[in-house]
Design an enzyme around this catalytic site. Structure first.
Site, mmCIF file in Angstrom:
data_model
loop_
_atom_site.group_PDB
_atom_site.id
_atom_site.type_symbol
_atom_site.label_atom_id
_atom_site.label_comp_id
_atom_site.label_asym_id
_atom_site.label_seq_id
_atom_site.Cartn_x
_atom_site.Cartn_y
_atom_site.Cartn_z
ATOM 1 N N SER A 96 0.873 -1.191 0.000
ATOM 2 C CA SER A 96 0.000 0.000 0.000
ATOM 3 C C SER A 96 0.903 1.231 0.000
ATOM 4 O O SER A 96 1.518 1.539 1.019
ATOM 5 C CB SER A 96 -0.873 0.038 1.253
ATOM 6 N N LYS A 171 -7.244 1.906 -2.675
ATOM 7 C CA LYS A 171 -6.890 1.547 -1.290
ATOM 8 C C LYS A 171 -6.961 2.789 -0.383
ATOM 9 O O LYS A 171 -7.462 2.716 0.743
ATOM 10 C CB LYS A 171 -5.482 0.937 -1.272
ATOM 11 N N LYS A 239 0.379 6.011 8.092
ATOM 12 C CA LYS A 239 1.105 5.912 6.810
ATOM 13 C C LYS A 239 0.135 6.081 5.633
ATOM 14 O O LYS A 239 0.382 6.861 4.708
ATOM 15 C CB LYS A 239 1.812 4.552 6.749
HETATM 16 N N1 LIG Z 1 -0.714 -5.721 8.188
HETATM 17 C C1 LIG Z 1 -1.926 -5.500 7.701
HETATM 18 O O1 LIG Z 1 -2.948 -5.732 8.351
HETATM 19 C C2 LIG Z 1 -2.080 -4.968 6.296
HETATM 20 C C3 LIG Z 1 -3.340 -5.028 5.678
HETATM 21 C C4 LIG Z 1 -3.489 -4.562 4.368
HETATM 22 C C5 LIG Z 1 -2.388 -4.004 3.707
HETATM 23 N N2 LIG Z 1 -1.172 -3.923 4.356
HETATM 24 C C6 LIG Z 1 -0.062 -3.303 3.629
HETATM 25 O O2 LIG Z 1 0.790 -4.332 3.136
HETATM 26 C C7 LIG Z 1 2.146 -3.870 3.123
HETATM 27 C C8 LIG Z 1 3.007 -4.823 3.930
HETATM 28 O O3 LIG Z 1 2.493 -4.866 5.247
HETATM 29 P P1 LIG Z 1 3.070 -5.832 6.387
HETATM 30 O O4 LIG Z 1 2.124 -5.722 7.527
HETATM 31 O O5 LIG Z 1 3.371 -7.171 5.804
HETATM 32 O O6 LIG Z 1 4.442 -5.080 6.733
HETATM 33 P P2 LIG Z 1 5.734 -5.678 7.454
HETATM 34 O O7 LIG Z 1 6.501 -4.509 7.947
HETATM 35 O O8 LIG Z 1 5.355 -6.759 8.393
HETATM 36 O O9 LIG Z 1 6.533 -6.386 6.234
HETATM 37 C C9 LIG Z 1 7.321 -5.705 5.317
HETATM 38 C C10 LIG Z 1 8.530 -6.559 4.992
HETATM 39 O O10 LIG Z 1 9.322 -5.887 4.013
HETATM 40 C C11 LIG Z 1 10.677 -6.129 4.319
HETATM 41 N N3 LIG Z 1 11.541 -5.127 3.689
HETATM 42 C C12 LIG Z 1 11.630 -3.803 3.959
HETATM 43 N N4 LIG Z 1 12.548 -3.220 3.162
HETATM 44 C C13 LIG Z 1 13.036 -4.197 2.360
HETATM 45 C C14 LIG Z 1 14.016 -4.226 1.335
HETATM 46 N N5 LIG Z 1 14.679 -3.128 0.980
HETATM 47 N N6 LIG Z 1 14.266 -5.412 0.730
HETATM 48 C C15 LIG Z 1 13.604 -6.532 1.091
HETATM 49 N N7 LIG Z 1 12.679 -6.573 2.062
HETATM 50 C C16 LIG Z 1 12.401 -5.418 2.701
HETATM 51 C C17 LIG Z 1 10.722 -6.065 5.831
HETATM 52 O O11 LIG Z 1 11.890 -6.673 6.357
HETATM 53 C C18 LIG Z 1 9.436 -6.801 6.206
HETATM 54 O O12 LIG Z 1 9.655 -8.188 6.388
HETATM 55 C C19 LIG Z 1 2.123 -2.439 3.698
HETATM 56 O O13 LIG Z 1 2.120 -1.516 2.657
HETATM 57 C C20 LIG Z 1 0.816 -2.411 4.492
HETATM 58 O O14 LIG Z 1 0.269 -1.097 4.600
HETATM 59 C C21 LIG Z 1 -1.001 -4.420 5.617
#
Ligand SMILES: NC(=O)c1ccc[n+]([C@@H]2O[C@H](COP(=O)([O-])OP(=O)(O)OC[C@H]3O[C@@H](n4cnc5c(N)ncnc54)[C@H](O)[C@@H]3O)[C@@H](O)[C@H]2O)c1
Length: 295
Positions: A96, A171, A239
């Site tokens: 997102s 979104k 965010k």
């Molecule tokens: N958690 C929720 O409930 C939810 C729901 C809908 C949408 N989202 C969206 O989905 C996306 C991911 O969310 P999440 O909860 O999984 O986040 P998260 O922080 O748990 O996961 C993100 C991952 O990306 C990795 N990362 C960061 N920089 C990196 C890089 N340069 N190279 C490789 N890996 C890298 C991190 O180490 C982490 O494991 C976000 O944009 C969030 O807004 C989350």
């Protein structure tokens, strides 16, 4: 076996990658955190040591990262996808992020003969785990059609909303409506409490009427129990509202309600509640009034 790359194995990506592996794909998985790669390998993925390894070996690469700067670093940055991707690779960004960032990256990709679509999701960790996410897509129809087999594994619906960036615009629309609804619910329940009505009875009385909503049914019970365990964290919603406000500035669109709720969330974050569920907006009203809304 059909291959797919997956970068970003956090709360959401870990489940999505595992579901693809379970569905029979060879998932080339990478995260900047080695423990996340090890977990993916334990879930049936092929653990990779670099973005290069993912990009050189796959024609479709899915990314699931926190926000625009992370996706830009992974796609455009040094050692990133564009440096190693084969011509005609399809990048499916499911993070997102800001719609303008999606459009900027797609343009840079196109200059190197690489295709990109944005496909953020709604549903949170439970729906990521059981493969029933709602997927909102922006991009070319033929790229959407190519990605559909992966969407079918990770989600229960995938809708092509419009050109690149439209998935993220969709979104953000969703996130504005949810945030403002939760704030209105907290405000209304606080008035009920302070005016001497039982907030639980008020909820039961109005949930079947025009004010009733999925947000109300999910969040009112949490508020009445004082249970602010996430769910969806205030930090993540900040965010998203930040990206919504930036998009508002960029398009000359006033977003007064979004701006107001953003300020409320910032107060809660400054107060150490950023990791609470967004139903914790009630705490903002409790802080203002000194009253508590509980069953
Ligand atoms: N958690 C929720 O409930 C939810 C729901 C809908 C949408 N989202 C969206 O989905 C996306 C991911 O969310 P999440 O909860 O999984 O986040 P998260 O922080 O748990 O996961 C993100 C991952 O990306 C990795 N990362 C960061 N920089 C990196 C890089 N340069 N190279 C490789 N890996 C890298 C991190 O180490 C982490 O494991 C976000 O944009 C969030 O807004 C989350």
């Amino acid at each position: 076996m059909k291959k797919v790359g997956f970068i970003g194995l956090g709360i959401m990506g870990s489940h999505m990658a595992a579901n693809l592996a379970k569905a029979g794909y060879e998932v080339w998985a990478y995260d900047i955190v080695p423990a996340a790669v090890e977990k993916a390998a334990a879930n049936g993925c092929k653990g990779c040591a670099s973005i290069q390894e993912v990009a050189e070996n796959n024609d479709v690469i899915i990314t699931m990262l926190p926000n625009s700067p992370h996706v830009k670093a992974v796609v455009l940055g040094a050692g990133g996808v564009l440096e190693f991707a084969k011509k005609d690779t399809l990048v499916v960004d499911m993070s997102s992020i800001a719609p303008a960032a999606s459009a900027e990256m797609q343009k840079a990709c196109a200059e190197k003969g690489v295709r990109m679509i944005d496909a953020p999701v709604s549903g949170g960790e439970p729906k990521a785990a059981d493969g029933t996410l709602a997927i909102m897509v922006g991009g070319e129809e033929k790229d959407f059609e190519q990605a559909k087999e992966y969407f079918d594994v990770m989600g229960s619906s995938a809708v092509l909303v419009g050109p690149i960036g439209s998935g993220n615009t969709c979104k953000l629309t969703n996130q504005i409506i949810v945030a403002v609804n939760i704030a209105a619910l907290a405000e209304g329940l606080m008035l009920a409490e302070r005016a001497g009505a039982d907030p639980e009875k008020v909820f039961n009385a109005i949930k079947g009427g025009l004010a009733g909503s999925t947000v109300m049914n999910a969040k009112a019970p949490m508020m009445l129990d004082g249970n602010f365990k996430p769910g969806f964290k205030i930090d993540l919603h900040i965010k998203d509202l930040g990206n919504a406000l930036d998009t508002g500035y960029g398009t000359g669109t006033p977003l007064p309600l979004t701006a107001e709720v953003m300020q409320m969330m910032q107060v809660l974050k400054a107060d150490g509640m950023g990791q609470n569920d967004h139903s914790g907006l009630l705490k903002y009203y409790e802080k203002l009034t000194g009253s508590e809304v509980r069953r």
